[in-house]
Design an enzyme around this catalytic site. Sequence first.
Site, PDB file in Angstrom:
ATOM      1  N   ASN A   1     -27.553 -11.588  26.387  1.00  0.00           N
ATOM      2  CA  ASN A   1     -28.884 -12.006  26.074  1.00  0.00           C
ATOM      3  C   ASN A   1     -29.453 -13.144  25.955  1.00  0.00           C
ATOM      4  OD1 ASN A   1     -32.020 -11.957  26.197  1.00  0.00           O
ATOM      5  ND2 ASN A   1     -32.113 -10.227  26.098  1.00  0.00           N
TER       6      ASN A   1
ATOM      7  N   LYS B   1     -35.730 -24.790  39.104  1.00  0.00           N
ATOM      8  CA  LYS B   1     -34.689 -24.859  38.788  1.00  0.00           C
ATOM      9  C   LYS B   1     -34.156 -26.547  39.374  1.00  0.00           C
ATOM     10  CE  LYS B   1     -32.050 -21.078  40.440  1.00  0.00           C
ATOM     11  NZ  LYS B   1     -31.089 -20.820  39.406  1.00  0.00           N
TER      12      LYS B   1
ATOM     13  N   TYR C   1     -41.411 -18.805  46.062  1.00  0.00           N
ATOM     14  CA  TYR C   1     -40.153 -19.715  45.464  1.00  0.00           C
ATOM     15  C   TYR C   1     -40.847 -19.924  44.325  1.00  0.00           C
ATOM     16  CZ  TYR C   1     -35.441 -20.126  43.112  1.00  0.00           C
ATOM     17  OH  TYR C   1     -34.407 -20.060  43.048  1.00  0.00           O
TER      18      TYR C   1
HETATM   19  O1  0WE Z   1     -32.659 -17.753  42.065  1.00  0.00           O
HETATM   20  C1  0WE Z   1     -33.350 -16.990  42.991  1.00  0.00           C
HETATM   21  C2  0WE Z   1     -33.623 -15.764  42.610  1.00  0.00           C
HETATM   22  C3  0WE Z   1     -33.675 -14.924  41.407  1.00  0.00           C
HETATM   23  C4  0WE Z   1     -34.786 -14.476  40.708  1.00  0.00           C
HETATM   24  C5  0WE Z   1     -35.434 -13.021  41.507  1.00  0.00           C
HETATM   25  C6  0WE Z   1     -36.288 -12.488  41.060  1.00  0.00           C
HETATM   26  C7  0WE Z   1     -36.344 -11.191  41.395  1.00  0.00           C
HETATM   27  C8  0WE Z   1     -36.567  -9.723  40.513  1.00  0.00           C
HETATM   28  C9  0WE Z   1     -35.173 -14.995  39.219  1.00  0.00           C
HETATM   29  N1  0WE Z   1     -36.376 -13.841  38.899  1.00  0.00           N
HETATM   30  C10 0WE Z   1     -36.449 -12.469  40.024  1.00  0.00           C
HETATM   31  N2  0WE Z   1     -37.548 -12.073  39.272  1.00  0.00           N
HETATM   32  C11 0WE Z   1     -37.784 -10.284  39.177  1.00  0.00           C
HETATM   33  O2  0WE Z   1     -39.190  -9.704  38.794  1.00  0.00           O
HETATM   34  N3  0WE Z   1     -32.798 -17.649  44.733  1.00  0.00           N
HETATM   35  C12 0WE Z   1     -32.447 -17.724  44.764  1.00  0.00           C
HETATM   36  C13 0WE Z   1     -32.880 -15.817  45.203  1.00  0.00           C
HETATM   37  C14 0WE Z   1     -34.526 -16.088  46.087  1.00  0.00           C
HETATM   38  O3  0WE Z   1     -35.664 -15.549  45.414  1.00  0.00           O
HETATM   39  C15 0WE Z   1     -36.673 -16.225  46.115  1.00  0.00           C
HETATM   40  C16 0WE Z   1     -36.007 -16.631  47.467  1.00  0.00           C
HETATM   41  C17 0WE Z   1     -35.112 -16.677  47.607  1.00  0.00           C
HETATM   42  C18 0WE Z   1     -33.944 -16.992  48.262  1.00  0.00           C
HETATM   43  C19 0WE Z   1     -37.867 -16.043  45.670  1.00  0.00           C
HETATM   44  C20 0WE Z   1     -39.048 -16.474  46.994  1.00  0.00           C
HETATM   45  C21 0WE Z   1     -38.698 -16.938  47.970  1.00  0.00           C
HETATM   46  C22 0WE Z   1     -37.287 -17.545  48.696  1.00  0.00           C
END
Ligand code: 0WE
Length: 263
Positions: free
Chosen positions: A67, A165, A158
């Site tokens: 973690n 990022k 996002y």
């Molecule tokens: O980086 C990501 C997702 C990372 C992520 C996802 C979650 C979902 C559940 C980080 N934190 C969390 N926390 C949670 O509780 N991606 C590139 C995938 C992603 O996420 C999005 C996207 C895409 C594509 C969020 C909004 C819009 C598009």
Amino acid sequence: MLNLSGKNALVTGIANNRSIAWGIAQQLHAAGANIGVTYLPDDKGRSEKKVAELVEPLQPSLFLPCNVQDEDQVTDLFETIQAKWGQLDILIHCLAFASKDSLVGDFSTVSRQDFAVAMEVSAYSLISLSRAAKPLMTQGGSILTLTYLGGVRVVPNYNTMGIAKAALEMNVRYLAAEMGPHNIRVNAISAGPIRTLASSAIGGILDMIHHVEKFAPLRRTVTQLEVGNTAAFLCSDLASGMTGQILYVDAGYETIGATIAAE
Ligand code: 0WE
């Protein structure tokens, strides 16, 4: 050609069989790498069991909790790697988290705490893992992280992850500059949207995937194994001249400037 035999590769961020990290681990293994896997420990040991069963076919020679919010776990992890492997060649960072609240609605509503956690888990963790890995990469090495277009352009919802990022991509460049003299390369893959545990928790991800299938030059999304192939390349000697780079593995979507049909 692409040959990772004799190389020790630590893969973080495998949650289940849809994880991009799992696609990467499979392709590193296929290229001959010796694999180590970390998992995020939970109280009931469920994720440990799940990830252990999944990665069993790769016969990982290390399987350890990590973690990244707990610096002691990072220290313990690399002490064990030092003791068991002696040398680390490849570090794969596939970790991100932002609260659900901070991935929806008005960007400016994010709380100080949620912003800090997203930055810590998604961006700072690359610094702490790289710092710990550096003294173990005595024969040079390759560090790879995952990013997303939402870190350089606005993608609806996002939000806070986009800022994390952006920070992560700049971490890649500063780490590449620091580690280059030790022949440690640091790069990122910017993957197109893929259905994973993380992305499935997001409303509208399927619409985004359909949008990419319609407008990306390759008229499809990419797979975890395609990201894995590019990862294997970047971590191999075939990419010995590349560091500080962000490579798009997104079916060409990043190049698109308008989505109005030409016909
Ligand atoms: O980086 C990501 C997702 C990372 C992520 C996802 C979650 C979902 C559940 C980080 N934190 C969390 N926390 C949670 O509780 N991606 C590139 C995938 C992603 O996420 C999005 C996207 C895409 C594509 C969020 C909004 C819009 C598009």
